[in-house]
Design an enzyme around this catalytic site. Structure first.
Site, short mmCIF file in Angstrom:
data_model
loop_
_atom_site.label_atom_id
_atom_site.label_comp_id
_atom_site.label_asym_id
_atom_site.label_seq_id
_atom_site.Cartn_x
_atom_site.Cartn_y
_atom_site.Cartn_z
N GLY A 120 -4.62 -4.87 10.78
CA GLY A 120 -4.89 -5.32 9.27
C GLY A 120 -6.18 -5.43 8.96
O GLY A 120 -6.71 -5.12 8.07
N SER A 121 -6.94 -5.80 10.18
CA SER A 121 -8.60 -5.84 10.08
C SER A 121 -8.71 -4.32 10.67
O SER A 121 -8.61 -4.18 11.96
CB SER A 121 -8.90 -6.77 10.94
N ASP A 172 -8.99 7.35 7.74
CA ASP A 172 -10.28 8.06 7.76
C ASP A 172 -11.36 6.97 7.45
O ASP A 172 -12.31 6.82 7.75
CB ASP A 172 -10.29 9.25 6.69
N GLY A 173 -10.92 6.13 6.44
CA GLY A 173 -11.69 4.86 6.03
C GLY A 173 -12.21 3.96 7.12
O GLY A 173 -13.50 3.66 7.36
N ASN A 206 -6.93 11.12 4.55
CA ASN A 206 -6.31 11.00 3.31
C ASN A 206 -7.44 10.96 2.10
O ASN A 206 -7.15 11.13 0.72
CB ASN A 206 -5.18 10.03 2.95
N GLU A 225 -18.58 -5.58 23.02
CA GLU A 225 -17.76 -6.66 23.12
C GLU A 225 -16.58 -6.43 22.20
O GLU A 225 -15.33 -6.94 22.40
CB GLU A 225 -18.41 -7.79 22.83
N LEU A 285 -9.50 9.30 0.54
CA LEU A 285 -9.77 8.12 -0.39
C LEU A 285 -9.49 6.67 0.44
O LEU A 285 -8.71 6.42 0.97
CB LEU A 285 -8.91 7.84 -1.47
N SER A 333 -24.91 -11.56 36.58
CA SER A 333 -25.07 -12.78 35.97
C SER A 333 -23.90 -13.81 36.17
O SER A 333 -24.10 -15.00 36.18
CB SER A 333 -25.25 -12.95 34.37
N HIS A 348 0.71 -0.97 -0.07
CA HIS A 348 -0.06 -0.12 0.01
C HIS A 348 0.97 1.26 0.13
O HIS A 348 1.21 1.83 1.05
CB HIS A 348 -0.81 -0.07 1.17
#
Lengths: 675, 675
Positions: free
Chosen positions: B115-116, B169-170, B199, B392, B201, B371, B28
């Site tokens: 990466g996620s 930003d994505g 950026n 979560e 995009l 609980s 990238h």
């Protein structure tokens, strides 16, 4: 209806809530009591417009309880509307009753099952978008293609129904809620109304912001919503005034949130605003006290729900109506035997074609259209293509909403990121949703991007979803065919496609039913003129061979090609391998797999050795599906090859090798077994 | 370092980025170029203070690239710091190289694999909280118990290091980011700094808000963060000024966000602000052009990273230091044979006890402490108990952050809602995190609350996690013992506990190693004085029995009790059932399960019939784990009983019956098999 009547109805509804939960011996009494005024005024104050006798009327308003644990209130509303009886309420939470602990489709007025918090608003968003598709003028629909920073308000047409979502303050901590809030305002979904029941108390302690309504108000507003504050959510005149304000605000480009201060357990001294009453009914003695406290309840009174008004100027459009009916171009006819194409591209191309025939298909994209070749899909089907950005939970909730209104949504992202929406996928199954999950970049074969991008638990995850179909095609033709099979079969389907290009090995005339498989022997491949197969080693020779030298290799997707190469190599050494393309992992082709091991014209003895090979973690994928087929078959031995080491970045071939799922890995495993 | 030097370093780093990606043929490039100034100024401008030669120094600042795809920039920073060579950069994305496509722990300066998208900030939050625990004065630590609406600023002590997270930003569309933003300000985590690289995009199109910085600024602020805007993220003087402003703002009760306008591909005409360059390197010709464009690059220059200053006034506290060392009370010694206790309570009690011994254990609660009986845990271990509310994904990311700094976090919620964090759990495995997942209310046995609350895919989900342990104890003793085994075994463990009370069937002296199991025969139960077993039907008699009348029933958790009852009924009819408590589902006790089917002193023939019974969907759970054990064992037949119908609300017993996993279901299955 006037406020006095509504007031009487709130008493009746409180009586219902207290009685049904105490009778059941469980249930969320206090969480129901806090929203009684909010919901009673909505439903019987003339704001909520729906045809209770025709649930399919596309102009019906819709109501979703995102705080599904308030089901006693939910059911009581329909009892107060005369749709269910006291006796039915008293069956609450019993095994035989449709009135479950959290709303399910067993109850006819449930729009979508809830109970996993933070999921109602995404579903409501999808439903609101679907209703806009069905009933809105094209101009309105086209709003959503305004990708300039938050579009300018347009007046919603009155024929477009509103989706109301009751939210709890506790669930506002869930990110999925904020994904939906963001997407709703970005897409100018102005027929969505959130009703936030700020009752201050979560399950085990006060919420983050307790009764500070402003904390919610400013967040909603900064995310682009219009808001209405209700200082006292138990004062009906304030509540009614708020809904009137909502009516003015909604339909003008932005969604609306009504934020109301309420008290958990309101109306009953022993419960009101008290800790440790979450999810508990009143014991008999406190119940009797509570009923006294309620005073006279008019048991005969029933509320009236207004019917929707269909605008004279606009007709409700059929799903087909908004959609250009261009000729259905079967793009996959361009795939010729031996062509190279990635299954992810075949999937994207097929989707674009199929949407001409299946005019109720919509696409929800997680910013991967340039990876899935769905940019064409967007170009050719603007009205039914929705860019949902990187927010998989909201995408899936939105898909549930679309599905519940008769659309067939495709949820598209990388297979690895389907994990992000597992809770929503689980709930989609309870919603009997008709959603197609298209996951690309599966397995170590993506190569250089590394482990974080590799979908390695997707098959396991979707196999464990109730009633799901799990598909994993190897080539362009089978992918294109399975894309249509998915659409034809109602329910949740997942199709796993790969990043690398693979060669087309099937004829476009072949069929790929869900639940089927394809067999590859050296002879069948020779007949087909498969370049990989030399004429010398076709099957006839195998007749003379010892059946102990036979093995079955079960593969799917990328590993099918490794298996076929292994078949060639083994053939040269006098070992006959029957390769199965197990493209349908669930349901799996049990009959074929069982027949294979039985003695036949080509097998004089049963085949005992089976190898599975998959580009997926060892647990829960193809191998486990196959183990289930042979679970009670004696004699059979199943050897699994799968991803067991933490993968690196690298070339796809290196990674298949590293994990022992390459041709080499298969061949050496077979030799080891046959020794 | 002065701006000119930093300027030179940005040139060098651009050269690195362009060269390593073009050499790799993937990567990238453009997403790295946009953040060059932001990261170079941070690292070499004297703001980022860390001891690169001692990664374990608890006063080190930490840097996480949430936008992990900017790995070329990430690695280049450390090259510019002289920590890795050009040759090493040129190995980027090669199989043998620690410089993977997205940062992993192979690279020593990676704090956590990313990466996620949307996961870096939750991890950073956990890390910031962990560092505060390790280095902060108690007063500071105690901030987080201020549950009044957003606490008042307190001055952070200089000895507390800062965690910096680079965000794209994505990924701001991901709800997990907003969960972390909310939790960080709520908990006054003022040693957390987000650097947002706007950026414009995304992968396939512009982001929601493109270059409208204000859309981010107002959102961060309304969520309680301090913000600093950088109008031009490529102007070093502006960037340096912003970091100076950050230094003044951080440490005063609230986290800080630096929001910078940048351009994807900045500095290279062919790339800058252009579509369709996401995840692509420059081809050779454009690369040469780009290098020309860069002009003179000082290849010799290296940047200096400042070392942390440890405050004179405060010592870094050892983990033990902040923690009261009360006597370790083994609560589970109160469990006596025949007692009734829910495993969820045993788990909560054990956790409270164990935290006295294991002083690096912390608890993250998803508002379920009432609980899970962890209210006591909170009372007794305030400093290490964190209420994370219903979020979560953030809880799990936070757990990764704590784990990476040496703590052992327990993530506690209902087993059903573990699905909400599957992507984060998957990434936790890549982070080799040491996290213990405690999931209660598993299976249909929760009863009345209904399907939305039933964890029915949790075993499958956690089995498919790399290197995980999956535990499912039946009684109080085994639960308490396994809670400690989990803590002792590094890595990801999941323990599944149930809602109903079950009777204690094990002696407190028994051991429950992970990977073990327990056998129950009628004779062993009789010896133990199990009330369910009449003396008449003990094992000796069985010696005379036909081995074909023998069966193995493998169960765990709630179904173990059904299996034991079935064993009694079958015994009366002369059918001997050996019941296995398979409390360790992964790793599974392969040796014992294999030994069981072999001829022995009590079995004259191999036992061929095996039944598995589980309160979990048919796919991916105990049954599939057992199938793997016997995959290559001929003669053996495995019959699976599991949840196959969509469950209702109802009584636990009714639901076990309905799904065919009750005593009755087991008995009739055995008879069917033995016919």
């Amino acid at each position: 209806m006037n406020i006095n009547t509504i007031q009487k109805l709130t008493k009746l509804i409180r009586y219902y809530i207290l009685t049904m939960t105490t009778t059941a011996g469980s249930g969320h009494t206090t969480s129901s009591l806090s929203a009684v005024e909010l919901m009673t005024a909505l439903m019987f104050g003339g704001f909520f417009r729906t045809d209770l006798s025709n649930r399919q009327n596309p102009t019906n308003d819709r109501l979703i309880f995102s705080k599904g644990h308030a089901s006693p209130l939910f059911y009581s509303l329909y009892a107060a509307a005369g749709k269910i009886s006291m006796d039915e309420l008293l069956q609450y939470r019993k095994f035989s009753s449709p009135l479950e602990g959290h709303p399910t489709l067993e109850f006819p007025y449930t729009e979508a099952p809830t109970g996993s918090l933070g999921q109602g608003l995404p579903i409501g968003l999808g439903m609101a978008m679907a209703l806009r598709q069905l009933t809105g003028p094209a101009a309105h629909v086209s709003q959503r293609y305004d990708t300039s920073p938050v579009g300018t308000p347009r007046s919603r047409h009155p024929s477009i129904p509103i989706v109301y979502v009751l939210l709890g303050d506790g669930e506002m901590a869930e990110g999925s809620v904020w994904e939906a809030i963001q997407a709703a305002s970005y897409n100018n979904v102005d027929n969505l109304v959130a009703v936030l029941d700020v009752n201050r108390l979560g399950q085990s302690q006060p919420t983050m912001f307790e009764h500070h309504l402003d904390e919610y108000k400013k967040r909603f507003e900064v995310f682009g919503w219009k808001t209405v504050i209700v200082k006292n959510g138990h004062d009906l005149s304030q509540v009614v005034t708020a809904y009137k304000a909502m009516q003015k605000l909604s339909g003008h480009g932005k969604p609306v949130a009504i934020i109301a201060k309420t008290f958990k357990g309101y109306g009953i001294k022993s419960l009101q605003d008290k800790d440790n009453w979450h999810g508990k009914p009143l014991p008999k003695d406190l119940y009797d006290q509570a009923i006294k406290e309620l005073g006279n309840v008019d048991m005969k009174i029933r509320g009236e729900v207004k019917k929707p008004v269909l605008s004279s100027k606009y007709q409700v459009s059929s799903m087909k109506k908004n959609i250009p009916n261009k000729k259905y171009v079967i793009r996959n006819t361009i795939y010729k035997f031996g062509d190279s194409i990635a299954t992810r591209q075949a999937a994207g191309d097929a989707l674009t074609s199929l949407m001409y025939t299946y005019t109720n298909v919509v696409v929800l994209d997680g910013d991967v259209k340039n990876s899935l070749f769905t940019e064409t899909t967007q170009r050719e089907h603007r009205e039914r293509y929705f860019e949902m950005f990187i927010a998989e939970q909201n995408m899936t909730g939105t898909a549930i909403g679309f599905s519940r209104r008769g659309f067939i949504p495709f949820m598209t992202t990388f297979s690895a990121f389907m994990t992000r929406a597992y809770d929503q996928i689980r709930m989609a199954a309870l919603a009997k949703a008709n959603i197609k999950f298209l996951g690309s970049h599966a397995g170590v074969s993506i190569g250089e991007d590394g482990a974080s991008q590799m979908g390695l638990e997707d098959l396991s995850m979707f196999r464990s979803i109730w009633g799901s179909s799990v598909l994993y095609p190897a080539d362009g033709v089978s992918t294109a065919k399975l894309m249509e099979e998915m659409i034809k079969k109602p329910g949740i389907s997942y199709i796993r496609v790969a990043r690398p290009t693979t060669s087309v090995i099937y004829d476009e005339k072949e069929e790929f039913p869900i639940g089927g498989s394809k067999l590859h022997t050296l002879s069948s491949r020779a007949k087909r003129g498969d370049p990989g197969v030399g004429s010398g080693i076709a099957s006839p020779a195998s007749r003379d061979r010892n059946d102990n030298k036979k093995v079955i290799i079960i593969a799917a997707g990328i590993t099918l090609y490794e298996a076929l190469k292994a078949q060639e190599e083994l053939g040269k050494e006098g070992i006959e391998a029957i390769v199965v393309d197990c493209y349908s992992i669930k349901p799996i082709d049990k009959k074929t797999l069982i027949d294979l091991i039985k003695p036949s014209t080509t097998n004089y003895q049963p085949i005992t050795n089976i190898i599975t090979v998959e580009d997926h973690w060892f647990e829960g994928g193809l191998g486990d599906a196959v183990l289930n087929v042979y679970a009670t078959e004696q004699k059979v031995k199943v050897y699994k090859l799968a991803v067991t080491k933490l993968p690196h970045s690298g070339k796809p071939a290196e990674l298949l090798e590293y994990e022992g799922i390459s041709t080499k890995g298969i061949v050496s495993k077979v030799k080891e077994i046959l020794q």
